[in-house]
Design a protein around this motif. Structure first.
Motif, mmCIF file in Angstrom:
data_model
loop_
_atom_site.group_PDB
_atom_site.id
_atom_site.type_symbol
_atom_site.label_atom_id
_atom_site.label_comp_id
_atom_site.label_asym_id
_atom_site.label_seq_id
_atom_site.Cartn_x
_atom_site.Cartn_y
_atom_site.Cartn_z
ATOM 1 N N ALA A 139 10.868 4.311 -4.205
ATOM 2 C CA ALA A 139 10.926 3.979 -5.625
ATOM 3 C C ALA A 139 10.653 5.236 -6.434
ATOM 4 C CB ALA A 139 9.894 2.908 -5.971
ATOM 5 N N TRP B 266 8.934 0.693 -1.352
ATOM 6 C CA TRP B 266 9.449 -0.290 -2.307
ATOM 7 C C TRP B 266 10.009 -1.466 -1.501
ATOM 8 C CZ3 TRP B 266 13.988 0.919 -6.238
ATOM 9 C CH2 TRP B 266 14.206 -0.201 -7.041
ATOM 10 N N HIS B 267 9.411 -2.603 -1.725
ATOM 11 C CA HIS B 267 9.772 -3.846 -1.052
ATOM 12 C C HIS B 267 11.228 -4.239 -1.356
ATOM 13 C CE1 HIS B 267 8.284 -8.262 -0.294
ATOM 14 N NE2 HIS B 267 9.460 -8.042 0.260
ATOM 15 N N ILE C 85 14.845 -6.423 0.607
ATOM 16 C CA ILE C 85 15.203 -7.247 1.765
ATOM 17 C C ILE C 85 15.756 -6.386 2.889
ATOM 18 C CG2 ILE C 85 15.515 -9.551 0.755
ATOM 19 C CD1 ILE C 85 18.492 -8.857 0.433
ATOM 20 N N ALA D 226 4.560 -0.963 -3.039
ATOM 21 C CA ALA D 226 4.926 -1.748 -4.219
ATOM 22 C C ALA D 226 5.797 -2.897 -3.747
ATOM 23 C CB ALA D 226 5.674 -0.875 -5.217
ATOM 24 N N GLY D 227 5.321 -4.118 -3.950
ATOM 25 C CA GLY D 227 6.140 -5.228 -3.503
ATOM 26 C C GLY D 227 5.434 -6.550 -3.683
ATOM 27 N N ASP D 228 6.057 -7.576 -3.139
ATOM 28 C CA ASP D 228 5.475 -8.913 -3.225
ATOM 29 C C ASP D 228 4.303 -8.995 -2.238
ATOM 30 O OD1 ASP D 228 5.136 -11.547 -4.043
ATOM 31 O OD2 ASP D 228 7.301 -11.903 -4.095
ATOM 32 N N VAL D 229 3.605 -10.120 -2.220
ATOM 33 C CA VAL D 229 2.330 -10.224 -1.516
ATOM 34 C C VAL D 229 2.368 -9.852 -0.034
ATOM 35 C CG1 VAL D 229 1.191 -11.804 -3.090
ATOM 36 C CG2 VAL D 229 2.689 -12.723 -1.329
ATOM 37 N N TYR E 118 -0.108 -2.294 -4.664
ATOM 38 C CA TYR E 118 -0.205 -2.392 -6.124
ATOM 39 C C TYR E 118 -0.970 -1.236 -6.766
ATOM 40 C CZ TYR E 118 0.061 -7.142 -4.161
ATOM 41 O OH TYR E 118 0.348 -8.239 -3.394
ATOM 42 N N SER F 249 10.629 1.205 -13.958
ATOM 43 C CA SER F 249 11.057 1.384 -12.568
ATOM 44 C C SER F 249 11.062 0.061 -11.819
ATOM 45 C CB SER F 249 10.092 2.361 -11.880
ATOM 46 O OG SER F 249 9.776 1.968 -10.573
ATOM 47 N N GLY G 217 10.555 -0.345 -8.587
ATOM 48 C CA GLY G 217 9.430 -0.381 -7.655
ATOM 49 C C GLY G 217 8.176 -0.897 -8.338
ATOM 50 N N MET H 93 8.283 -4.575 -8.753
ATOM 51 C CA MET H 93 7.905 -5.325 -7.555
ATOM 52 C C MET H 93 6.387 -5.343 -7.385
ATOM 53 S SD MET H 93 10.361 -6.824 -6.107
ATOM 54 C CE MET H 93 9.470 -7.297 -4.629
ATOM 55 N N ALA H 94 5.730 -4.259 -7.754
ATOM 56 C CA ALA H 94 4.267 -4.235 -7.681
ATOM 57 C C ALA H 94 3.676 -5.227 -8.677
ATOM 58 C CB ALA H 94 3.737 -2.819 -7.940
ATOM 59 N N LEU I 75 5.072 -7.993 -9.639
ATOM 60 C CA LEU I 75 5.302 -9.325 -9.095
ATOM 61 C C LEU I 75 4.273 -9.647 -8.002
ATOM 62 C CD1 LEU I 75 7.329 -11.668 -9.284
ATOM 63 C CD2 LEU I 75 8.635 -10.587 -7.444
ATOM 64 N N GLY I 76 4.077 -8.699 -7.076
ATOM 65 C CA GLY I 76 3.137 -8.930 -5.983
ATOM 66 C C GLY I 76 1.712 -9.103 -6.487
ATOM 67 N N ARG J 189 1.302 -12.480 -8.231
ATOM 68 C CA ARG J 189 1.246 -13.596 -7.286
ATOM 69 C C ARG J 189 -0.088 -13.584 -6.534
ATOM 70 N NH1 ARG J 189 5.924 -15.949 -5.909
ATOM 71 N NH2 ARG J 189 7.137 -14.030 -5.837
ATOM 72 N N LEU K 275 -1.733 2.615 -12.358
ATOM 73 C CA LEU K 275 -1.074 1.333 -12.134
ATOM 74 C C LEU K 275 -2.088 0.212 -11.920
ATOM 75 C CD1 LEU K 275 1.435 -0.384 -11.583
ATOM 76 C CD2 LEU K 275 1.487 0.545 -9.254
ATOM 77 N N LEU L 72 -2.339 -3.218 -14.312
ATOM 78 C CA LEU L 72 -2.221 -4.577 -13.784
ATOM 79 C C LEU L 72 -3.504 -5.360 -14.051
ATOM 80 C CD1 LEU L 72 -0.450 -3.658 -10.427
ATOM 81 C CD2 LEU L 72 0.579 -4.784 -12.411
#
Lengths: 714, 714
Positions: free
Chosen positions: A551, A626-627, A629, A661-664, A683, B406, B408, B411-412, B414-415, B418, B524, B528
């Motif tokens: 990212a 960077w998360h 798929i 950096a990404g979802d859980v 994060y 960005s 990336g 996505m951070a 979002l994670g 959540r 960051l 958050l």
């Protein structure tokens, strides 16, 4: 030395707290501190004759033991350029001084050649409550006083210390010469710092020295004003122990064969019960002997009336009795020859019971018993399965020793360690530090083979010099992290000099801990996180850090964090740039950060990480994941761990940290990476780089980067 | 104005990039900028006559359009005190200048009365790429140049701006007078700043103004050197939209009734499929129209050949087609009258395809279509159940709007959201910001009733002034948090003046964002965490913060953190001290922190917290909890939540934050507290106070503390 001794003795005999200017000059002369031509005039005629001889312009200052603040008394005139001005000034100064302090004895007026060439700097010494004599250096003048741009070292300072001070102020550039101005004579200035620091170190009765301003130029240095303050009384000295004695008693404390619990109890909820239970349930394999005059048996162990009845030679006596019973029991512990008393009870100095604390210290010093506490939760020594506390047990063995002055912080250490699965070698409460303190523990942990990192929370140091010595001995082997609380407490020190006013507690701690190679944690979270993460990383072998990121946005933030932490993005040479470019899309950015762009498959991460580990010019990697798929979090984690392990097998070890950096799902990936030797956080772009920065700070202090010794760590 | 216009026109006509000193003086005179008496001498005789008339000492400087760097050319002499010196200097200056630049036209030598009274300061203006004309103020001289102690405001600056600049430098104390020196004439200095800033604002072709040094004293100000640089070219202006237009199109973007997806697809793994699925699965209640020339039907919805065939008036067209197809589709979107195009595809400016991006901007401007992106993940508008992204859905509705430049970082966001259960109103990707940018979004979120806090990650601002305007309009209603990445990028700006050299990008952003009342997150994690926590806390009504702690050690660290965050420990009046003491053990410390000591029962926490909420002189509470068996974590959490709720019922709302030191049970207690309106963190004393500090920073900027307006926030 003899001259100075005579001057000081006379001043002290007269009950004075400061030297006069001529006395100051005599002391300066004796220590090779250059001062301008000057003399003492008792009459206006003498002043004119003096000024004519030494040359105009001159400054004139009242000389009177009763007038320490000359400017306030109207006793200073500067820039006098003629005989007439000097004559007028003499009369004015003396009459104002008389009006200001009618009872002061006026010895005359000092006439001094004015030097105003070069940069104004300040050199001084103060006596610090923790560190004793320290030397200060900063730019002089009003502006710098406002900006407090000063740096400190222990006195006496070495030549190297002094040189590092010239580079240690924010305005260091000025000394090197800016806008075409010539730089100052660095040898002369460093030499002056060394000599002033020796002067202070040689004479305990010198409380403060203040050379302000010193004019430093390309042709040398000149102290235009010398101010020396005295202290009559020397602080009371405690009993001291040698390094061998400390290692011996600490060894028995941390690896005991036999522990006795004074005040052991069968009653749940009592501290004496919790301690017994934790010792037993923790699986301590040595002897455990409860002492309780009212019981025969406690938790299945034979109880003794007194510690004197306990069989063998206990290594540790844990006290779980009220404060008022401690002195008598401690006498018995002393007579029994137990080397360590762990004093859990509160009710001593922290509640105002200073006399009671003095009393136990006196008993301990008499017998040579070392005291841990009082007012502590106890201590853990996990490799011995020893849990001598009233808190919950903790048994995750590992490389970190943690200590805290405060019980609350001790509980935070325990919770954090359990939550993150941090492996510890010891957790020790220090409480009131009536005897054992950070330097004793550090001396031990420095040698302890189970400990690879030491992290200490402290609010003060009883003996800053002993701590510095212990830190210097430890840092080349393992990192020492310190959280110094009370940083921002308004320094209540009564300042008698500019140097004194600038020597706020925290500024002194900061400079001197840094010089000792200690990593100072800015807060509790950082102390805990450094303790957890530093042992995970191998030491870097050089300064070249490369960021590899999926990212671009993380790359920018990671670069910010690198600069914030004093690290430098490696300038990538063309062939290496070419090599990275071979793996990344044409619109990706090589250079540094290496931006592999989002949406890349695992193979791109793997190829670039491999290259980063393979190329010997690169010394550390910062990964920005960077998360997507295409490369899910655990795929990234596994490939990274695998590649790092493979290189480790090959003997190539570099610190690798990662920001995910990404979802859980990235949280699980971070845990996995941590367990596999990669320091990774979700994060946040700041935390992984802060840990890397701490590792680098240690490596620099330990001399592993070939760029300096502990003394030159920044 | 007319004088200045004439001077500038002449210089520009001659193709010059700088004004000569006499031209600079003419401009200064026209704007009431005081300069020393001076004149232009063409011969040595004229120079002597001039110097004699205006008075010694004088400075002399070469005047030549071809010699912008006078010192380098040997063209400056200072401190000339006699006719003979002036005569010699004239000859020397002219001959050196001839040698230095043989082709330069020499107009003569400027003879200027030397003023050297007072403090040297610098006042200047530069043209910033993000903010346009900005004015700078700092102390002058070599030292300050090294320390870069300068502050910035938008030009033209108001009187209030200018006054805040005098207090905005680290060395502000100097201006007030130190060590008995008189302070400077603040009215005159502020007035000078205002006039210089107006000059720059009035004339776009003035690139930089550099008054350095300005001598500021108790009796006024005098600009000893005036340097003005010109720029010939003005930047290209984009199409602009009014606030009403922005609100109208943003309203349709964030609360659409109909969304069309260009490039919708049935094939799993395709972005056009993910977007369709997320829209449908997210529960968007409006119309969803897929556009795909090769399909009749996508995910059960009728597909259209072209957006022109879509029924009704779609509010948003989400693009999920390759970059090269975007222009043609965007033309159709324009013709259809769709007000918003959400451009997910990459392959524009970020990959070097600037021409393609220019082309879509041109199309969008022609039709008045607003573009979000390109190169983004899309956006969420949770209160509409709208998930127009290719990422995983997120549906926890709440008060925070988050944006990121960005992907990336998106996505951070979002994670983190959540993981912590943060309720959000929107998450928006901005990507290349070809059109819509932070000011448009902020304009909307400022009005959006679902949004109580806005947090934005950005790397630059396309239009800093529009952002400042949007922030100023929003901040009085809700906090705006900004993470400005690229803080530490080496400013590559070519500097033609001292002011320019000092105006590093980040210094300018920092000052101007602060002035706009924005809370700048240092990293960051903080962005958050502030986003999550700020809406939880009520606004403070005053500056008095009280720390109530069970652990003395936490109290010290919490106090450190308060000072670090610009907060002040309330000085507790005697009656309040007495009231606290009634609840705590005799050896506990009242004062502030209120140290209730470890081992106290829940009732002690409750009584002291009640008192803290009850007493109207206290405005905020910081709690330091220490895990004990007497008051376990959840007991503390429940009692605190209950008391806070009870007071809230009674209309008493104060921010309460907590640091929990203890074993892992404190984590659950923190979650519980967060859900009940108390911002609480385990194992850290820094984070709860940082959040409180951010809330205070906002409250000050919003004018809620009665101590200032947004313009005076620190």
């Amino acid at each position: 030395m003899r001259t100075v001794r005579a001057v000081l003795d006379r001043a002290l005999a007269e009950g004075r707290a400061a030297l006069t200017a001529p006395e100051g000059k005599a002391v300066a002369d004796a220590y090779g501190i250059p001062t301008p031509a000057e003399g003492l005039a008792e009459t206006a005629d003498e002043a004119v004759a003096l000024a004519t001889r030494i040359g105009f312009p001159v400054a004139m200052k009242i000389v009177s033991p009763g007038i320490p603040h000359k400017t306030e008394a109207g006793g200073v005139r500067i820039s006098l350029t003629s005989a007439a001005e000097v004559r007028g000034a003499f009369t004015a100064i003396v009459s104002r001084a008389r009006a200001y302090a009618p009872d002061a004895r006026i010895l005359g007026v000092q006439v001094q050649r004015m030097v105003a060439e070069g940069t104004e700097v300040l050199v001084g010494t103060v006596t610090d409550p923790a560190f004793g004599k320290i030397v200060a250096f900063g730019l002089g003048g009003v502006l710098v006083e406002v900006l407090k741009d000063v740096t400190f070292r222990l006195a006496p300072a070495t030549e190297d210390d002094a040189r590092s001070m010239l580079d240690g102020i924010r305005a260091a550039e000025i000394l090197r010469g800016v806008r075409g101005a010539p730089g100052v004579d660095r040898d002369a200035l460093a030499g002056l710092i060394v000599r002033v620091s020796r002067l202070a170190a040689d004479f305990p009765e010198i409380g403060e020295v203040d050379l302000n301003p010193v004019f430093a130029s390309a042709s040398g240095v000149m102290a235009a004003d010398v101010r020396i303050l005295l202290v009559a009384q020397q602080p009371h000295r405690r009993r001291t122990y040698t390094r061998e004695e400390i290692l011996a008693s600490m060894g028995r404390l941390m690896r005991p064969a036999s522990v006795t619990v004074i005040g052991a109890s069968d009653a749940p909820g009592k501290i004496g019960n919790s301690v017994m239970r934790n010792l037993i349930d923790g699986g301590f394999p040595g002897e455990i002997h409860p002492v309780n005059p009212k019981a025969d048996d406690i938790l299945g162990r034979k109880a003794y009336q007194s510690v004197l009845d306990v069989p063998g030679e206990p290594d540790v006596a844990v006290f779980a009795i009220p404060a008022r019973f401690v002195p008598a029991a401690l006498e018995e512990v002393g007579r029994k020859g137990v080397p360590n008393a762990v004093l859990i009870p509160s009710g001593f100095a922290e509640t105002g019971e200073h006399a009671l604390q003095e009393r136990i210290v006196e008993i301990a010093e008499r017998y040579g018993v070392r005291l841990l506490g009082p007012n502590i939760y106890g201590y853990y020594s996990t490799w011995q399965d020893l849990c001598a506390t009233f808190c919950t047990p903790y048994d995750v063995r590992g490389p970190v020793a943690l200590t805290s002055q405060s019980g609350g912080i001790g509980m935070a250490i325990l919770g954090f360690a359990r939550s993150t699965g941090t492996g510890v070698s010891a957790i020790v409460g220090l409480g009131n530090k009536s005897d054992l303190d950070e330097d004793d523990l550090l001396t031990w942990f420095g040698e302890d083979p189970h400990t690879a990192c030491v992290a200490m929370h402290l609010e003060d140091l009883k003996d800053g010099r002993a701590f510095v010595a212990a830190a210097r001995a430890t840092v080349p082997k393992k990192p020492v992290v310190v959280l110094k609380a009370g940083r921002t407490a308004a320094g209540a020190r009564a300042a008698g000099s500019h140097t004194g006013a600038l020597a706020g507690d925290d500024a002194v701690y900061d400079d001197i801990l840094r010089q000792a190679g200690v990593i100072r944690a800015p807060g509790l979270s950082e102390m805990l996180e450094y303790a957890r993460a530093l042992p995970v990383l191998p030491a870097p072998r050089g300064d070249n850090v490369v960021v590899i990121t999926g990212a671009g946005g993380s790359g920018v933030l990671l670069s910010d964090a690198l600069v914030d932490n004093g690290l430098s993005l490696m300038e990538i040479p063309p062939d290496l740039d070419e090599a990275f470019r071979a793996f990344i899309p044409p619109f990706g950015a090589a250079g540094n950060p290496v931006d592999i762009t989002g949406g890349e498959p695992p193979s791109t991460y793997e190829a670039t990480i491999r290259l980063g580990l393979e190329d010997p010019r690169i010394h550390a990697l910062v990964l920005g994941y960077w998360h997507t798929i295409v490369t899910p979090p655990m795929v990234f984690a596994e490939l990274t761990a695998r590649v790092v392990a493979e290189f480790r097998e090959r003997g190539i070890e570099k610190p690798v940290v990662a920001s995910l950096a990404g979802d859980v799902e990235v949280e699980e990936a971070c845990r996995y990476l941590f367990e596999h030797g990669v320091v990774a956080y979700p994060y946040t772009t700041e935390r992984p780089v802060a840990v890397l920065g701490a590792k680098y700070a240690w490596a620099r202090a330990a001399g592993l980067l070939g760029t300096g010794t502990a003394g030159e760590a920044d």
